[in-house]
Design a protein around this motif. Structure first.
Motif, PDB file in Angstrom:
ATOM      1  N   CYS A 177      59.453  61.874  34.169  1.00 21.11           N
ATOM      2  CA  CYS A 177      58.084  61.825  34.686  1.00 21.11           C
ATOM      3  C   CYS A 177      57.092  61.486  33.580  1.00 21.11           C
ATOM      4  O   CYS A 177      56.171  60.686  33.780  1.00 21.11           O
ATOM      5  N   ILE A 178      57.278  62.057  32.413  1.00 22.47           N
ATOM      6  CA  ILE A 178      56.377  61.793  31.288  1.00 22.47           C
ATOM      7  C   ILE A 178      56.419  60.319  30.901  1.00 22.47           C
ATOM      8  O   ILE A 178      55.393  59.663  30.719  1.00 22.47           O
ATOM      9  N   PHE A 179      57.612  59.755  30.778  1.00 19.51           N
ATOM     10  CA  PHE A 179      57.758  58.350  30.407  1.00 19.51           C
ATOM     11  C   PHE A 179      57.188  57.425  31.482  1.00 19.51           C
ATOM     12  O   PHE A 179      56.680  56.345  31.186  1.00 19.51           O
ATOM     13  N   THR A 180      57.285  57.828  32.734  1.00 20.13           N
ATOM     14  CA  THR A 180      56.894  56.944  33.834  1.00 20.13           C
ATOM     15  C   THR A 180      55.395  56.941  34.067  1.00 20.13           C
ATOM     16  O   THR A 180      54.786  55.885  34.250  1.00 20.13           O
ATOM     17  N   TYR A 181      54.758  58.114  34.067  1.00 25.76           N
ATOM     18  CA  TYR A 181      53.366  58.196  34.515  1.00 25.76           C
ATOM     19  C   TYR A 181      52.360  58.575  33.433  1.00 25.76           C
ATOM     20  O   TYR A 181      51.187  58.240  33.559  1.00 25.76           O
ATOM     21  N   PHE A 182      52.772  59.263  32.393  1.00 25.02           N
ATOM     22  CA  PHE A 182      51.813  59.698  31.400  1.00 25.02           C
ATOM     23  C   PHE A 182      51.635  58.608  30.350  1.00 25.02           C
ATOM     24  O   PHE A 182      52.133  58.706  29.233  1.00 25.02           O
ATOM     25  N   LYS A 183      50.923  57.554  30.705  1.00 22.77           N
ATOM     26  CA  LYS A 183      50.685  56.446  29.800  1.00 22.77           C
ATOM     27  C   LYS A 183      49.232  56.010  29.929  1.00 22.77           C
ATOM     28  O   LYS A 183      48.583  56.265  30.929  1.00 22.77           O
ATOM     29  N   PRO A 184      48.691  55.306  28.928  1.00 26.53           N
ATOM     30  CA  PRO A 184      47.264  55.027  28.923  1.00 26.53           C
ATOM     31  C   PRO A 184      46.772  54.079  29.996  1.00 26.53           C
ATOM     32  O   PRO A 184      45.686  54.227  30.510  1.00 26.53           O
ATOM     33  N   SER A 185      47.529  53.039  30.357  1.00 30.18           N
ATOM     34  CA  SER A 185      47.016  52.055  31.304  1.00 30.18           C
ATOM     35  C   SER A 185      48.136  51.400  32.083  1.00 30.18           C
ATOM     36  O   SER A 185      49.199  51.095  31.543  1.00 30.18           O
ATOM     37  N   ALA A 186      47.890  51.128  33.349  1.00 32.06           N
ATOM     38  CA  ALA A 186      48.882  50.459  34.188  1.00 32.06           C
ATOM     39  C   ALA A 186      48.929  48.972  33.912  1.00 32.06           C
ATOM     40  O   ALA A 186      49.814  48.277  34.401  1.00 32.06           O
ATOM     41  N   LYS A 187      47.974  48.441  33.147  1.00 27.64           N
ATOM     42  CA  LYS A 187      47.936  47.017  32.843  1.00 27.64           C
ATOM     43  C   LYS A 187      48.923  46.660  31.728  1.00 27.64           C
ATOM     44  O   LYS A 187      49.140  45.492  31.442  1.00 27.64           O
ATOM     45  N   GLU A 188      49.473  47.630  31.058  1.00 28.73           N
ATOM     46  CA  GLU A 188      50.461  47.362  30.016  1.00 28.73           C
ATOM     47  C   GLU A 188      51.790  46.967  30.638  1.00 28.73           C
ATOM     48  O   GLU A 188      52.065  47.222  31.806  1.00 28.73           O
ATOM     49  N   GLU A 189      52.631  46.345  29.808  1.00 33.21           N
ATOM     50  CA  GLU A 189      53.969  45.989  30.274  1.00 33.21           C
ATOM     51  C   GLU A 189      54.737  47.261  30.603  1.00 33.21           C
ATOM     52  O   GLU A 189      54.684  48.251  29.887  1.00 33.21           O
ATOM     53  N   ALA A 190      55.523  47.210  31.698  1.00 34.97           N
ATOM     54  CA  ALA A 190      56.189  48.427  32.182  1.00 34.97           C
ATOM     55  C   ALA A 190      57.701  48.252  32.225  1.00 34.97           C
ATOM     56  O   ALA A 190      58.357  48.819  33.095  1.00 34.97           O
ATOM     57  N   ASP A 191      58.242  47.460  31.286  1.00 36.49           N
ATOM     58  CA  ASP A 191      59.697  47.250  31.295  1.00 36.49           C
ATOM     59  C   ASP A 191      60.458  48.550  31.087  1.00 36.49           C
ATOM     60  O   ASP A 191      61.503  48.781  31.705  1.00 36.49           O
ATOM     61  N   ILE A 192      59.930  49.404  30.214  1.00 32.45           N
ATOM     62  CA  ILE A 192      60.613  50.671  29.948  1.00 32.45           C
ATOM     63  C   ILE A 192      60.647  51.538  31.195  1.00 32.45           C
ATOM     64  O   ILE A 192      61.576  52.329  31.402  1.00 32.45           O
ATOM     65  N   ASN A 193      59.628  51.365  32.057  1.00 38.42           N
ATOM     66  CA  ASN A 193      59.584  52.161  33.288  1.00 38.42           C
ATOM     67  C   ASN A 193      60.742  51.840  34.217  1.00 38.42           C
ATOM     68  O   ASN A 193      61.208  52.699  34.965  1.00 38.42           O
ATOM     69  N   LYS A 194      61.199  50.581  34.195  1.00 37.25           N
ATOM     70  CA  LYS A 194      62.332  50.213  35.048  1.00 37.25           C
ATOM     71  C   LYS A 194      63.564  51.030  34.660  1.00 37.25           C
ATOM     72  O   LYS A 194      64.277  51.538  35.524  1.00 37.25           O
ATOM     73  N   CYS A 195      63.798  51.135  33.352  1.00 43.73           N
ATOM     74  CA  CYS A 195      64.956  51.914  32.879  1.00 43.73           C
ATOM     75  C   CYS A 195      64.807  53.382  33.237  1.00 43.73           C
ATOM     76  O   CYS A 195      65.779  54.034  33.649  1.00 43.73           O
ATOM     77  N   VAL A 196      63.589  53.899  33.084  1.00 44.28           N
ATOM     78  CA  VAL A 196      63.347  55.312  33.393  1.00 44.28           C
ATOM     79  C   VAL A 196      63.506  55.580  34.890  1.00 44.28           C
ATOM     80  O   VAL A 196      64.069  56.601  35.294  1.00 44.28           O
ATOM     81  N   ILE A 197      63.023  54.635  35.727  1.00 39.36           N
ATOM     82  CA  ILE A 197      63.157  54.799  37.172  1.00 39.36           C
ATOM     83  C   ILE A 197      64.625  54.747  37.598  1.00 39.36           C
ATOM     84  O   ILE A 197      65.059  55.471  38.494  1.00 39.36           O
ATOM     85  N   VAL A 198      65.425  53.897  36.934  1.00 33.21           N
ATOM     86  CA  VAL A 198      66.868  53.873  37.206  1.00 33.21           C
ATOM     87  C   VAL A 198      67.472  55.234  36.885  1.00 33.21           C
ATOM     88  O   VAL A 198      68.289  55.765  37.644  1.00 33.21           O
ATOM     89  N   LEU A 199      67.055  55.818  35.758  1.00 33.50           N
ATOM     90  CA  LEU A 199      67.521  57.158  35.392  1.00 33.50           C
ATOM     91  C   LEU A 199      67.115  58.177  36.450  1.00 33.50           C
ATOM     92  O   LEU A 199      67.927  59.004  36.877  1.00 33.50           O
TER      93      LEU A 199
END
Length: 309
Positions: free
Chosen positions: A250-272
């Protein structure tokens, strides 16, 4: 001047464009999803039929397994279908529905984990009053509270999200309808919505887990002997591992400064979050649990005996 519209469909880019990696990801997700459903259904079945698994802990574990199946089912089957057919489109209504259930199951799961931590606290600190305190009626009310709390928690963010406008693109750089990639393609001012999502996530995280575990750890450290402390931590060890995985994701997915940034890492976290964690949780909870192992062995022996007749 930009044309502000609400698209009828979105195009999902998925995880990768590489055909070989797509095949590997399809096999991987299919295997993990099958294990997720099988493992969590086994937990639900055992808690329903075994007379040894009727305490509050197993009632909550049964509901947690149901949530894990539901959360994974919202995300993985549709993606597997789109990978097998080559169709990456999703309607606006289907995307909104998927996002609603992702948020609902995820938020409810946090509240349930908090209730399970309270269950650990009662088992450790008040073992002689455990059955009286955590009776069936109280447990049902706790589960109802989790669902209501989860729904109320996501309502502000989803209400704001339904008013988003899209101008130049309907392409979502993800394999499911998650908040971050949708905010990324919106031409609306998403600052307030991002802050609302983050605030709801932080409040849920702090209110449900941080405070409860600080209280539990503080109580355990007051125990006079090291033996008592080890036994207490051992009682909650499986739960702490699951909470760590869930909170970390949850921290890696949502606790970030802006949604306009690249979210490639989020794909890996969501798979997890959607495939690996739900698959591992049944094993984490049962690996050190003798009662569950015994119930599983009894069930296997019973089925084997009936099949011989």
């Amino acid at each position: 001047m930009r044309n502000h519209t609400r698209p009828s469909t979105f195009i999902m880019l998925g995880l990768t464009d590489d055909p070989q990696l797509q095949v590997l990801m399809f096999i991987f997700l299919l295997v993990t999803y099958t294990l997720t459903v099988t493992g969590n259904l086994t937990i639900i079945f055992l808690t329903l039929v075994s007379s040894h698994l009727k305490s509050a802990m197993y009632f909550f574990l049964q509901n947690f397994s149901f949530l894990e199946i539901s959360f994974s089912a919202v995300c993985i089957p549709r993606f597997l279908y789109s990978m097998s057919t080559g169709g990456g489109t999703i309607t606006y209504n289907a995307c909104a529905t998927q996002l609603f259930f992702i948020f609902l199951f995820g938020s409810t799961e946090f509240f349930l984990l908090a209730i399970m931590s309270y269950d650990c606290y009662v088992a450790i600190c008040k073992p002689f009053h455990y059955v009286a305190i955590m009776n069936r009626r109280v447990c049902r009310r706790f589960v109802l509270f989790c669902w209501v709390g989860g729904l109320l928690n996501i309502t502000p963010s989803l209400s704001l999200g339904l008013n988003l406008e899209f101008c130049d693109s309907n392409v979502i750089d993800h394999f499911l309808c998650d908040a971050s990639p949708i905010l990324k393609i919106s031409c609306s001012d998403t600052w307030f919505l991002e802050q609302t999502v983050t605030a709801c996530a932080v409040m849920t995280f702090i209110m449900t887990l941080v405070i409860s575990y600080i209280f539990i750890i503080k109580t355990i450290l007051k125990f006079p002997s090291i033996q008592q402390r080890k036994k207490a931590f051992s009682t909650c060890s499986s739960h702490i591992i699951v909470v760590s995985i869930t909170c970390g994701s949850c921290i890696f997915t949502y606790f970030k400064p802006s949604a306009k940034e690249e979210a490639d890492i989020n794909k890996c976290v969501i798979v997890l979050t959607t495939s690996i964690a739900p698959m591992l949780n049944p094993f984490i909870y049962t690996l050190k649990n003798k009662q569950v192992k015994q119930a599983l062995n009894d069930s296997i022996k019973r089925n084997a005996f009936l099949s011989r007749k």
